[in-house]
Write an enzyme that holds these catalytic residues in place. Structure first.
Site, mmCIF file in Angstrom:
data_model
loop_
_atom_site.group_PDB
_atom_site.id
_atom_site.type_symbol
_atom_site.label_atom_id
_atom_site.label_comp_id
_atom_site.label_asym_id
_atom_site.label_seq_id
_atom_site.Cartn_x
_atom_site.Cartn_y
_atom_site.Cartn_z
ATOM 1 N N SER A 235 5.877 -0.314 10.023
ATOM 2 C CA SER A 235 5.010 -0.295 9.166
ATOM 3 C C SER A 235 5.406 1.666 8.539
ATOM 4 O O SER A 235 5.539 2.588 9.549
ATOM 5 C CB SER A 235 4.086 -0.631 10.960
ATOM 6 O OG SER A 235 2.568 -0.233 10.443
ATOM 7 N N LEU B 278 6.540 3.411 1.861
ATOM 8 C CA LEU B 278 7.528 1.877 1.774
ATOM 9 C C LEU B 278 8.729 1.436 2.546
ATOM 10 O O LEU B 278 8.792 3.450 3.095
ATOM 11 C CB LEU B 278 7.967 1.570 0.097
ATOM 12 C CG LEU B 278 7.537 1.460 -0.906
ATOM 13 C CD1 LEU B 278 7.808 1.087 -2.003
ATOM 14 C CD2 LEU B 278 6.328 0.329 -0.190
ATOM 15 N N HIS B 279 9.156 1.155 3.263
ATOM 16 C CA HIS B 279 9.771 1.613 4.379
ATOM 17 C C HIS B 279 10.915 -0.263 4.038
ATOM 18 O O HIS B 279 10.330 -0.655 3.410
ATOM 19 C CB HIS B 279 9.710 1.010 5.739
ATOM 20 C CG HIS B 279 8.631 0.067 6.235
ATOM 21 N ND1 HIS B 279 8.982 -0.615 5.936
ATOM 22 C CD2 HIS B 279 6.844 0.155 6.014
ATOM 23 C CE1 HIS B 279 7.879 -1.662 5.973
ATOM 24 N NE2 HIS B 279 6.939 -1.114 6.666
ATOM 25 N N GLY C 27 4.691 -10.092 3.721
ATOM 26 C CA GLY C 27 5.202 -9.940 5.185
ATOM 27 C C GLY C 27 4.327 -11.629 6.501
ATOM 28 O O GLY C 27 3.410 -11.144 6.636
ATOM 29 N N GLU C 28 5.318 -11.719 6.932
ATOM 30 C CA GLU C 28 4.941 -12.050 8.166
ATOM 31 C C GLU C 28 4.540 -11.613 9.124
ATOM 32 O O GLU C 28 3.945 -11.697 10.372
ATOM 33 C CB GLU C 28 6.299 -12.948 9.220
ATOM 34 C CG GLU C 28 6.061 -14.628 8.519
ATOM 35 C CD GLU C 28 7.430 -15.254 9.161
ATOM 36 O OE1 GLU C 28 8.177 -14.824 9.387
ATOM 37 O OE2 GLU C 28 7.476 -15.807 8.340
ATOM 38 N N GLY D 187 10.558 -2.960 5.478
ATOM 39 C CA GLY D 187 10.184 -3.736 5.716
ATOM 40 C C GLY D 187 9.956 -4.132 4.168
ATOM 41 O O GLY D 187 10.321 -5.444 3.658
ATOM 42 N N HIS D 188 9.084 -3.302 3.458
ATOM 43 C CA HIS D 188 8.561 -3.660 2.061
ATOM 44 C C HIS D 188 9.754 -4.074 1.346
ATOM 45 O O HIS D 188 9.530 -4.739 0.286
ATOM 46 C CB HIS D 188 7.957 -2.321 1.558
ATOM 47 C CG HIS D 188 6.514 -1.451 2.344
ATOM 48 N ND1 HIS D 188 6.825 -1.074 3.315
ATOM 49 C CD2 HIS D 188 5.661 -2.613 2.016
ATOM 50 C CE1 HIS D 188 5.503 -0.559 3.427
ATOM 51 N NE2 HIS D 188 4.987 -1.791 2.411
ATOM 52 N N MET E 145 0.693 -0.846 0.323
ATOM 53 C CA MET E 145 -0.686 0.133 -0.062
ATOM 54 C C MET E 145 0.928 0.997 -0.026
ATOM 55 O O MET E 145 0.365 1.861 0.583
ATOM 56 C CB MET E 145 -1.100 0.034 1.163
ATOM 57 C CG MET E 145 -1.660 -0.959 1.415
ATOM 58 S SD MET E 145 -3.404 -0.983 2.395
ATOM 59 C CE MET E 145 -2.473 -0.236 3.731
ATOM 60 N N GLN F 34 -2.429 -12.259 8.003
ATOM 61 C CA GLN F 34 -3.048 -12.101 6.898
ATOM 62 C C GLN F 34 -1.715 -12.866 5.602
ATOM 63 O O GLN F 34 -2.854 -13.368 4.385
ATOM 64 C CB GLN F 34 -2.336 -10.378 5.944
ATOM 65 C CG GLN F 34 -2.232 -10.633 4.871
ATOM 66 C CD GLN F 34 -1.540 -8.829 4.383
ATOM 67 O OE1 GLN F 34 -2.872 -7.989 4.866
ATOM 68 N NE2 GLN F 34 -0.771 -8.535 4.016
#
Ligand code: AMP
Length: 285
Positions: free
Chosen positions: A190, A38-39, A152-153, A41-42, A35, A158
């Site tokens: 996040s 971005l950080h 992602g975990e 993690g993405h 969505m 999800q």
């Protein structure tokens, strides 16, 4: 790798033209749905995807149907130009950034609801959320026709919902889970962390410690119901507001665990508010 202009398509037709061209040339393709905002993690999802396939497509779509009317759809952070630069920097090949109208044409009337694994936890706290997620992810997988899709975990439930969806609908795609990327102090990265004031962030970071403590207790054989009660109390003491859940669940199907000690692979999952911001996190036992 250092090219900062990322080819971007906004229609399903253009997306398919590019992806089908790659496939005709015998290349394998991965999709990383996001969505935006971005950080790292993405970006770690894109990096993982690149180890598995030849070409990576990221999608950027803030999906209105997975937000309830009182949730943060309008306020959700949006930064497409920066996102495209970050994606290009980690070797993403294509950005699919459709409009809401492209995804939901007038008269749109189909919903995908995954039973079972969608029902507890976030499914109970956010009614309709996983139907919104499952519908948009089913569409993205049909639109992009990837060989692999990475999730992602961080959003563990999800990930399980999407694995179930792909199996149940015979979607010809491998669903891959990626480990949660965290800040140095342990806070799970996040897009919603951007909402936190410095004081709220101090509270938020405690979630990671409370989850880690629960994992330690479960590994030592402590009873599930005690661990859940201790975790809830610790979150309250840490300054969290409404706590949607702090629960120990089976890793594969999210079935309730206990009473008593664990005897199967499990996951501790939590969702709680700091101020107006809802945070989720989880850890493997
Ligand atoms: P979102 O943009 O929040 O919908 O997330 C897009 C994808 O990135 C989902 O598969 C998330 O699970 C994943 N993701 C979000 N935060 C993290 C994180 N901290 N570590 C790993 N994956 C993440």
């Amino acid at each position: 790798m250092s090219d900062t202009t990322l080819p971007t398509v906004r229609t399903v037709a253009d997306l398919r033209t590019v992806v089908r061209g790659w496939k005709r040339a015998g290349r394998r393709v991965a999709l990383v749905p996001t969505m935006g905002a971005l950080h790292a993690g993405h970006l770690s999802l894109v990096t993982l995807a690149r180890t598995k396939v030849d070409h990576v497509v990221a999608s950027l779509f803030v999906n209105p149907t997975q937000f309830a009317p009182h949730e943060d759809f309008d306020a959700y952070p949006r930064s497409e130009a920066r996102d495209a630069e970050l994606l290009a920097g980690v070797g993403c090949d294509l950005l699919f950034a459709p409009t809401v109208e492209e995804m939901y044409a007038p008269g749109f009337a189909t919903q995908v609801t995954v039973g079972g694994v969608s029902e507890p936890l976030d499914g109970a706290a956010r009614p309709g959320h996983f139907t919104g997620v499952a519908t948009v992810v089913a569409k993205l997988l049909i639109q992009a026709e990837p060989d692999v899709a990475v999730f992602g975990e961080k959003d563990y439930q999800q990930l399980q919902v999407i694995k179930r969806l792909a199996r149940d609908l015979d979607l010809p795609v491998e669903i891959v889970g990626a480990p949660t990327a965290r800040a140095d102090d342990g806070l799970a990265l996040s897009s919603r962390n951007a909402y936190l004031s410095p004081a709220e962030r101090e509270i938020a970071v405690r979630l990671n410690g409370v989850l880690a403590d629960a994992v330690k207790r479960l590994r030592a054989g402590e009873r599930v119901e005690h661990v859940e009660a201790t975790g809830l109390a610790a979150l309250e003491r840490a300054g969290f507001g409404k706590i949607d859940y702090f629960e120990v669940r089976a890793a594969a199907d999210l079935a309730r665990q206990g009473p008593g000690a664990l005897d199967a692979p499990a996951r501790v999952l939590a969702a709680a508010f700091v101020g107006k911001t809802r945070l989720i996190d989880n850890m493997a036992v």
